[in-house]
Scaffold this active site. Structure first.
Site, PDB file in Angstrom:
ATOM      1  N   LYS A   1      -0.547 -28.445 -14.197  1.00  0.00           N
ATOM      2  CA  LYS A   1       0.038 -27.127 -14.411  1.00  0.00           C
ATOM      3  C   LYS A   1      -1.027 -26.038 -14.430  1.00  0.00           C
ATOM      4  O   LYS A   1      -0.710 -24.857 -14.373  1.00  0.00           O
ATOM      5  CB  LYS A   1       0.862 -27.112 -15.706  1.00  0.00           C
ATOM      6  CG  LYS A   1       0.056 -27.331 -16.987  1.00  0.00           C
ATOM      7  CD  LYS A   1       0.970 -27.275 -18.209  1.00  0.00           C
ATOM      8  CE  LYS A   1       0.185 -27.510 -19.492  1.00  0.00           C
ATOM      9  NZ  LYS A   1       1.053 -27.458 -20.685  1.00  0.00           N
TER      10      LYS A   1
ATOM     11  N   GLN B   1     -18.555 -29.109 -25.480  1.00  0.00           N
ATOM     12  CA  GLN B   1     -19.791 -28.379 -25.218  1.00  0.00           C
ATOM     13  C   GLN B   1     -21.068 -29.149 -25.552  1.00  0.00           C
ATOM     14  O   GLN B   1     -22.017 -29.177 -24.789  1.00  0.00           O
ATOM     15  CB  GLN B   1     -19.776 -27.059 -26.018  1.00  0.00           C
ATOM     16  CG  GLN B   1     -18.678 -26.128 -25.559  1.00  0.00           C
ATOM     17  CD  GLN B   1     -18.491 -24.914 -26.458  1.00  0.00           C
ATOM     18  OE1 GLN B   1     -19.296 -24.651 -27.321  1.00  0.00           O
ATOM     19  NE2 GLN B   1     -17.418 -24.197 -26.242  1.00  0.00           N
TER      20      GLN B   1
ATOM     21  N   ASP C   1       2.424 -32.276 -23.555  1.00  0.00           N
ATOM     22  CA  ASP C   1       3.463 -32.554 -22.546  1.00  0.00           C
ATOM     23  C   ASP C   1       3.568 -34.048 -22.240  1.00  0.00           C
ATOM     24  O   ASP C   1       4.662 -34.607 -22.178  1.00  0.00           O
ATOM     25  CB  ASP C   1       3.154 -31.814 -21.233  1.00  0.00           C
ATOM     26  CG  ASP C   1       2.971 -30.316 -21.439  1.00  0.00           C
ATOM     27  OD1 ASP C   1       3.428 -29.793 -22.469  1.00  0.00           O
ATOM     28  OD2 ASP C   1       2.374 -29.680 -20.557  1.00  0.00           O
TER      29      ASP C   1
ATOM     30  N   ARG D   1     -17.174 -35.131 -39.003  1.00  0.00           N
ATOM     31  CA  ARG D   1     -16.477 -33.860 -38.954  1.00  0.00           C
ATOM     32  C   ARG D   1     -15.547 -33.650 -40.138  1.00  0.00           C
ATOM     33  O   ARG D   1     -15.494 -32.565 -40.720  1.00  0.00           O
ATOM     34  CB  ARG D   1     -15.617 -33.797 -37.702  1.00  0.00           C
ATOM     35  CG  ARG D   1     -16.264 -33.037 -36.621  1.00  0.00           C
ATOM     36  CD  ARG D   1     -15.346 -32.967 -35.430  1.00  0.00           C
ATOM     37  NE  ARG D   1     -16.175 -32.648 -34.271  1.00  0.00           N
ATOM     38  CZ  ARG D   1     -15.787 -32.779 -33.028  1.00  0.00           C
ATOM     39  NH1 ARG D   1     -14.579 -33.249 -32.761  1.00  0.00           N
ATOM     40  NH2 ARG D   1     -16.586 -32.447 -32.047  1.00  0.00           N
TER      41      ARG D   1
END
Lengths: 292, 540, 320
Positions: free
Chosen positions: B34, B46, B207, B267
């Protein structure tokens, strides 16, 4: 005020009217010129840098030896010189060029030369006020579009390295104002004239010629003024072919910046060699003649 | 109708890698997406890409770190399988032209990021994902694989517990088409756009997870949602790479005092510490990059420097950057094997939309890109092999017309009290508050109820734009539907895990509980409702 | 904060007329232009078409012109624009065909052009089987810089050739080519240069430095294109017309120290290209008559020409 004068090839080749016009204007203003005769073409952005950096370093070394800043009368010469001079600020690179190419001739470039186009010389060194006082024939009523030539606009690190030099992007407009003419501003003034692709893509090149000249015309310009003889070749010399390609008629006279200034300093159109142009300058001449 | 051996849905790193592998294995491949490959959310990664290539490293040491970050919930066999492939998969990227930063002598430079015990992350400045995506797209172009960009897959075509293709809407043409395939690979990325704020791109809406879930495939470990500790609220969730910490940055409270004990922490621990400090009335938490210096920032973190200036309006060389945890990436997803296989024949999943059991309760920093290229390649190969051996299956007749009718029925000029944007905004705030960094039973119950209410509103919502070409209102509508369904499943999973582990933190069950905990949460759609089960983690 | 927008509109299909829609939106103080567009689409006008993806300034999908300046709608804040009063104009970027509203056709503008330049690495086989190729990081840095390109379209938007010739490959695709030409792991330099030297390729660039000025990532597309041309010079230019032009130019400077334009024009066109030469005639005749054109046989040697020639020969020998 004294400069090592670098006239470039086109001012005596394709645009032979430029050289004498520039010399006359400098003389009138009292700008002393010592012409550099035994130096090479800049390469004009056509020859590769590995060839042109050494030959331009040679030119700079000679000016340095003369103890004078260089004055150019061509945006392309100015730009190519400026870009090369910036690269030659790297001491390691400069030392290599000196060693490999200039030492044989007993030359060495120290990286100190200043290079200025006549337009910058009159606006920066001579000064707007000084210049204003010299105007003997204000070009009142003449509508003029500026056209710089890419290399007198970009890249910024070469053209406008400091805040003060930002004004360089509007010197032509300022000059038009100083000589008393009227500005016909248009969006294409800082764009490419089309000359660099005349060989590779003539159609593109002529499209650019037509685009800029007709846009200026549509803004009511009587003529266009450019500090670059290559732009002149494209905008003046190729204008008839551009008209043919695009199926329109334009007929916009293109003046070299020294010619334009010269008229305001009191020179006659003939003394500025306006007859040597491809596009008829009659309309400009008759307007100017009415001013005297 | 178009026919292929393998159809890949999604053009992030996993999708591209899978498509390349399937094509190289001899399959006739098409890729539907899409959003153009170079605009996908994979570019968000990154800091680096992990591979145990250093002289001080090994697949075993790497596995140890993954298991640690996964907090007891990783499948050890998957971890072993993965860590032994990671080196080759990353070297494949180098051979294909990834310009990894080099150390003196010209060898790979490596960063130590997050809770890695070694400098293990190869990197490309601070745009590793962006550059890896370009390399993958280059290789994709080299394979001359048909790309259907700006195509939105609206449904899977299923026939007798087998997936035989997809129906999709061409946004540019405004018309539907079906794509018959012997194998379909879902590589649609994450779903954290259901949280607001969020670090991810607009299209990261679950999706693929929804397509699989609706088809009866289980979603596992959905409750494990990683928050990114270094998100800048001024830039609406602008994420600052953890490489900023590896380059010397520090997390500080008012007065410039660094928060202790965050060096090499996972994290979730850093996020909790930041949340804790904020709650303790510290007046805020900041990322301090000033000690790195402008020159090094420009050299090592050029994109970070640029984005913080442009998007957040701050200068990292002299300003402290306010930060807080923001929803980042799911760890859980479509239940899939290491070759991407799902419980439906011919249906595969890889990348962020899939959950192989590799990451357990939390993904090790620097693992996402490695995961995409390792499992992307294996999935592409497996799908191609399946396509070669699978018996022919006809694309169900009439399915495309049914799908067209379904979408047509959504379009109506009739006014509704809600808009898709408002429902999304409410869902996002709800998920952040109730199913975010810290959860409890009452909050999750409230979230469940409110999601039901939002689903009711959604059911009455209609698409007003009748112009078929680039009908982004319709796309947003369909994406919102997916987010609501997956959010509902996620909340059910989070309510069911009555302990704190990895990225899932419960204030009412603050401790890890191994008696009940060492199993995956499995959510399946049963008669329109999420049904939660568990599946024990299998020891080696 | 309240802001007024005037947004470019165009229905898909040839012949549809472009127009504008105006909207007034209530927005939070830190809103960006894409926040406003999203809100307009959601609450006021579902037919409004625009693109966007990452929302944080790194993907390049949402490039539009905002008050006449190209930028990323996700990174441009509304507040300072709204404070100026009046409408904030949002338009598609220049030089790109529009499909609908702010949605431009990136395929013909960029992706298809990149496809032409052989956009993948051809490994040189120097890498050992089990390890990375040893490469100086300075060399890699140049590749990385090229690959920091995020295809935002600003260089092509600023390009001076594309407005007159949309088929020109453009600075973005040429920058992509540079990424391979400066990668020591690639071995297809000669082939790449041949591709780039085709019509509408790198020789069609006017090196006006607009691309470099427009690039938000300091990738310097213009400098890269100049560098690629220098590479072609070294490898032997394969574009016939350009080769003749360069050959004549170089010879002129080598022989006399400066440029012989009369000869250059003739030799660039090709001495056997009768049609091309005829085309030059009318202008040339007019120019000669007015004392404008240079006459080739009058071109004389500059003092110091021999020294200049020696430098050129030395540089050529060194670089070959």
């Amino acid at each position: 005020m004294k400069y090592a004068f670098y006239p470039g090839c086109v001012s005596r080749g394709g645009c032979p009217e430029l050289y004498p016009a520039a010399v006359r204007v400098a003389g009138k203003l009292g700008i002393e010129l010592e012409e550099m005769k035994d130096v090479a073409c800049t390469g004009a952005g056509v020859l590769p840098q590995y060839i042109t950096d050494p030959i331009n370093a040679r030119t700079f070394a000679k000016a340095e030896r003369m103890g004078l800043p260089i004055m150019t009368i061509c945006s392309t010469c100015q730009g190519v010189f400026g870009q090369a001079n910036l690269r030659l600020q790297d001491p390691e690179y400069r030392a290599r060029i000196n060693r490999e190419y200039l030492a044989d001739e007993g030359l060495e470039y120290g990286g100190t030369v200043e290079i200025k186009h006549l337009l910058w010389v009159v606006m920066e060194d001579y000064g707007a006020d000084h210049l204003k006082a010299m105007i003997s024939r204000p070009l009142k009523g003449l509508k003029v579009s500026p056209f710089y030539g890419c290399f007198l606009r970009r890249p910024p690190e070469v053209i406008t390295p400091t805040k003060e030099t930002n004004a360089r992007k509007s010197y032509l407009e300022k000059l038009i104002d100083i000589v008393g003419a009227e500005l016909a501003d248009f969006g294409g003034k800082g764009k490419c004239c089309g000359f660099p692709v005349l060989t590779a893509n003539e159609e593109s090149s002529l499209s650019m010629t037509a685009k800029h000249t007709s846009e200026a015309k549509s803004k009511g310009a009587d003529c266009m003024v450019t500090p670059c003889p290559l732009c002149h070749l494209s905008l003046d010399g190729n204008q008839p072919r551009a008209e043919q390609q695009e199926g329109t008629s334009i007929g916009l006279p293109i003046l070299h910046m020294p010619q334009f200034l010269g008229l305001a300093l009191g020179f006659s159109p003939a003394e500025m060699y306006l007859k040597r142009h491809i596009v008829s300058t009659m309309a400009v001449e008759s307007k100017v003649n009415m001013m005297t | 109708m178009q026919e292929f051996d393998v159809v890949v849905v999604g053009a992030g790193a996993a999708g591209l890698r899978a498509a390349i592998a399937a094509k190289q294995a001899g399959a006739k491949v098409a890729l539907l997406t899409k959003v153009h490959p170079l605009r996908t959310n994979s570019g968000l990664a990154q800091a680096g890409i992990n591979a145990p290539l250093g002289p001080d490293d090994s697949p075993e040491a790497y596995a140890g770190d993954i298991l640690q970050a996964g907090d007891g919930l990783c499948d050890p066999a998957v971890v072993q399988n993965f860590t032994h492939q990671a080196g080759d998969a990353v070297m494949w990227l180098e051979r294909a032209g990834t310009p990894f930063n080099r150390a003196a002598g010209g060898r790979f430079d490596r960063r130590r990021i997050g809770s890695n015990s070694r400098a293990r992350s190869l990197y490309v400045d601070d745009r590793t994902g962006h550059v890896v995506m370009q390399v993958l797209y280059e290789q994709f172009q080299r394979e001359r694989i048909p790309l259907f960009a700006d195509w939105f897959v609206t449904s899977l075509a299923l026939e007798a517990n087998r997936c035989v293709g997809v129906n999709a809407l061409g946004l540019r043409s405004g018309s539907m088409d079906s794509f018959a395939a012997k194998a379909v690979i879902l590589a649609t990325g994450g779903f954290t756009r259901m949280y607001l704020p969020s670090t991810v791109s607009m299209g990261t809406t679950g999706d693929g997870q929804n397509l699989a879930y609706q088809a009866g495939v289980s979603l596992i470990d959905l409750e494990m949602v990683q928050f990114h500790p270094l998100a800048c609220p001024g830039g609406k969730g602008l994420m600052i790479t953890e490489a900023a910490l590896a380059e010397g940055g520090q997390i500080v409270v008012a007065g410039g005092q660094p928060i202790a004990g965050l060096q090499g922490a996972t994290r979730d621990k850093i996020c909790l510490a930041i949340a804790q400090a904020s709650r303790n009335g510290a007046g805020g938490v900041w990322l301090d990059l000033t000690m790195i210096g402008r020159q090094k920032l420009h050299q090592r973190l050029p994109q970070t420097l640029d984005l913080i200036a442009k998007v957040a309006g701050l200068d990292p060389a002299k300003d402290l950057i306010p930060i807080g945890p923001v929803a980042h990436r799911p760890v859980g997803g479509i239940e899939a094997g290491t070759s991407g296989q799902t419980s439906i024949g011919g249906l595969y999943a890889c990348g962020e939309c899939a959950c192989t059991g590799l990451n357990g309760g939390g993904r090790l920093a620097g693992n996402i890109l490695t995961e995409m290229v390792v499992f992307g390649a294996r999935t592409g190969e497996a799908a191609a092999a399946y396509a070669k051996s699978a018996p022919a299956a006809a694309f169900p007749a009439g399915r495309l017309d049914e799908e067209k009718k379904r979408l047509d029925a959504l379009i109506s000029a009739e006014k509704t009290e809600y808009t898709a944007g408002r429902i999304h905004a409410e869902l996002g705030a709800l998920m952040d508050a109730k199913a975010g960094l810290l959860r409890d039973a009452a909050g999750l119950q409230a979230a469940r109820d409110q999601i039901h209410a939002l689903k009711d509103k959604y059911a009455r919502l209609r698409v007003k734009n009748q112009s078929p070409i680039y009908n982004y209102e319709l796309v947003s509508y369909l994406e919102l539907g997916a987010m609501l369904n997956v959010a509902e499943a996620l909340v059910a999973a989070a309510a069911a895990r009555k302990e704190s582990r990895g990225a899932h933190r419960r204030s009412d069950f603050p401790a890890r509980d191994d008696r009940i905990g060492i199993s995956h949460t499995v959510v399946r759609l049963v008669q329109g409702e999420p049904q939660v089960d568990t599946r024990p983690v299998v020891a080696l | 904060m309240q802001a007024n927008f005037s947004v470019y509109r165009k229905e898909p299909g040839a012949g549809s007329k472009a127009g504008r829609s105006t909207y007034t939106v209530e927005l939070p103080e830190d809103a960006t232009v894409i926040d406003a567009l999203l809100k307009i689409r959601d609450e006021q006008d579902p037919t409004l078409g625009f693109r966007g993806s990452c929302l944080h300034g790194y993907c390049g999908d949402c490039t539009v012109r905002i008050n006449g300046k190209a930028g990323f709608s996700c990174a441009v804040k509304v507040a300072p624009l709204a404070a100026k009063g009046g409408e904030i104009a949002v338009e598609p970027i220049r030089n790109m065909p529009v499909i609908k509203d702010l949605i431009s056709d990136w395929d013909t503008f960029l992706w298809d052009k990149i496809d032409v330049i052989k956009p993948w690495l051809e490994p040189n086989g120097a890498a050992s089987l089990d390890g990375e190729e040893l490469i100086d990081d300075k060399v890699m840095a140049k590749v990385r810089q090229a690959m920091s390109c995020f295809y935002c379209g600003l260089c092509d938007e600023g390009c001076t050739v594309l407005p007159v010739d949309f088929k020109f490959v453009g600075p973005a695709a040429l920058t992509k080519a540079s990424r391979f030409l400066c990668d020591p792991r690639d071995h297809a330099t000669a082939e790449r240069l041949r591709i780039l030297e085709r019509p509408k390729g790198m020789w069609d660039c006017v090196h006006c430095f607009e691309a470099s000025e427009h690039c938000p990532r300091e990738i310097a597309p213009t400098e890269r294109i100049i560098e690629m041309r220098d590479m072609a010079f070294k490898h032997g230019i394969t574009n016939e017309k350009v080769a003749r032009h360069h050959h004549s130019f170089a010879n002129s400077v080598r022989n006399s120290g400066w440029l012989d334009e009369g000869r250059l024009a003739i030799e660039s066109e090709g001495l056997t290209n009768i049609k091309g030469l005829m085309k030059l005639l009318p202008t040339a005749a007019k120019a000669v008559a007015r004392g404008k054109a240079p006459i080739p046989f009058l071109h004389h040697k500059r003092p110091g020409a021999d020294k200049i020639a020696r430098i050129i020969e030395k540089a050529e020998a060194k670089e070959k």
